[in-house]
Scaffold this motif. Sequence first.
Motif, short mmCIF file in Angstrom:
data_model
loop_
_atom_site.label_atom_id
_atom_site.label_comp_id
_atom_site.label_asym_id
_atom_site.label_seq_id
_atom_site.Cartn_x
_atom_site.Cartn_y
_atom_site.Cartn_z
N ALA A 170 79.37 37.65 -24.63
CA ALA A 170 78.76 37.62 -23.30
C ALA A 170 78.12 38.97 -23.01
N LEU A 171 76.92 38.92 -22.46
CA LEU A 171 76.19 40.13 -22.10
C LEU A 171 75.96 40.16 -20.60
N SER A 172 75.59 41.33 -20.09
CA SER A 172 75.29 41.44 -18.66
C SER A 172 74.04 40.62 -18.35
N VAL A 173 74.09 39.84 -17.28
CA VAL A 173 72.92 39.08 -16.84
C VAL A 173 72.23 39.77 -15.66
N HIS B 283 65.65 34.58 -13.45
CA HIS B 283 65.61 33.35 -14.24
C HIS B 283 67.02 32.78 -14.28
N THR B 284 67.15 31.55 -14.65
CA THR B 284 68.46 30.89 -14.70
C THR B 284 69.35 31.58 -15.73
N VAL B 285 70.60 31.81 -15.35
CA VAL B 285 71.57 32.44 -16.23
C VAL B 285 72.82 31.56 -16.33
N LYS B 286 73.54 31.74 -17.44
CA LYS B 286 74.83 31.08 -17.61
C LYS B 286 75.89 32.14 -17.41
N VAL B 287 76.69 32.02 -16.36
CA VAL B 287 77.72 33.03 -16.07
C VAL B 287 79.07 32.57 -16.61
N SER B 288 79.84 33.55 -17.11
CA SER B 288 81.16 33.22 -17.64
C SER B 288 82.23 34.22 -17.19
N GLU C 64 82.10 28.22 -16.75
CA GLU C 64 80.69 28.44 -17.06
C GLU C 64 79.81 27.62 -16.13
N ALA C 65 78.79 28.29 -15.60
CA ALA C 65 77.88 27.63 -14.66
C ALA C 65 76.47 28.18 -14.87
N LEU C 66 75.48 27.32 -14.68
CA LEU C 66 74.08 27.72 -14.73
C LEU C 66 73.64 28.04 -13.31
N LEU C 67 73.17 29.28 -13.08
CA LEU C 67 72.86 29.75 -11.74
C LEU C 67 71.55 30.50 -11.66
N ASP C 68 70.96 30.47 -10.48
CA ASP C 68 69.86 31.36 -10.15
C ASP C 68 70.30 32.36 -9.07
N LEU D 109 78.73 38.72 -16.43
CA LEU D 109 78.50 38.51 -17.86
C LEU D 109 78.23 37.04 -18.14
N GLY D 110 77.47 36.82 -19.18
CA GLY D 110 77.13 35.47 -19.60
C GLY D 110 75.96 35.52 -20.54
N GLY D 111 74.99 34.65 -20.32
CA GLY D 111 73.82 34.61 -21.16
C GLY D 111 72.59 34.18 -20.39
N LYS D 112 71.44 34.62 -20.87
CA LYS D 112 70.18 34.21 -20.26
C LYS D 112 69.68 32.97 -20.98
N LEU D 113 69.07 32.07 -20.24
CA LEU D 113 68.56 30.84 -20.84
C LEU D 113 67.11 31.00 -21.24
#
Length: 140
Positions: free
Chosen positions: A3-6, A56-61, A108-112, A136-140
């Motif tokens: 997981a990286l910083s979003v 942009h939409t991110v996946k947070v964890s 885990e959730a997809l968020l703006d 932290l999470g990932g960029k889509l």
Amino acid sequence: MAALSVVCPQTVSRVSSVLNREVKQFGKKYMFDGNAETCWNSDQGSIQWLTLEFPHTVKVSQVQIQFQGGFASRKCTLYGCSRGEELSQIAEVYPEDSNSLQSFSLPEALLDKLKITFEDSTDFFGRIVVYHLDVLGGKL
């Protein structure tokens, strides 16, 4: 995948208040500057909050928070949504009243947009002091 910083420079942040409106000394930008000497310091109030609008939409964890002991939140409620939708609750976390960096895993959730409410402050006047905050999470 790690997981990286979003949170990026294009992320728009807003806070409920800044102590005595001294944004040059206690502004929201200091939660994200990586400097251990600077912080966001809220003004008095029963519930303080922070919002992050991602470009942009991110996946947070996971969320990481470092409070100043004595000015921590005993309960943080996290809300999120996609663009054009209403915020809905994602999780509740219960930080310790300490100076250490604390990490909380999230479903885990997809968020703006992400909103964190800081409830039940350990400070008698409801002030919150955050030295570091990251999502932290990932960029889509």
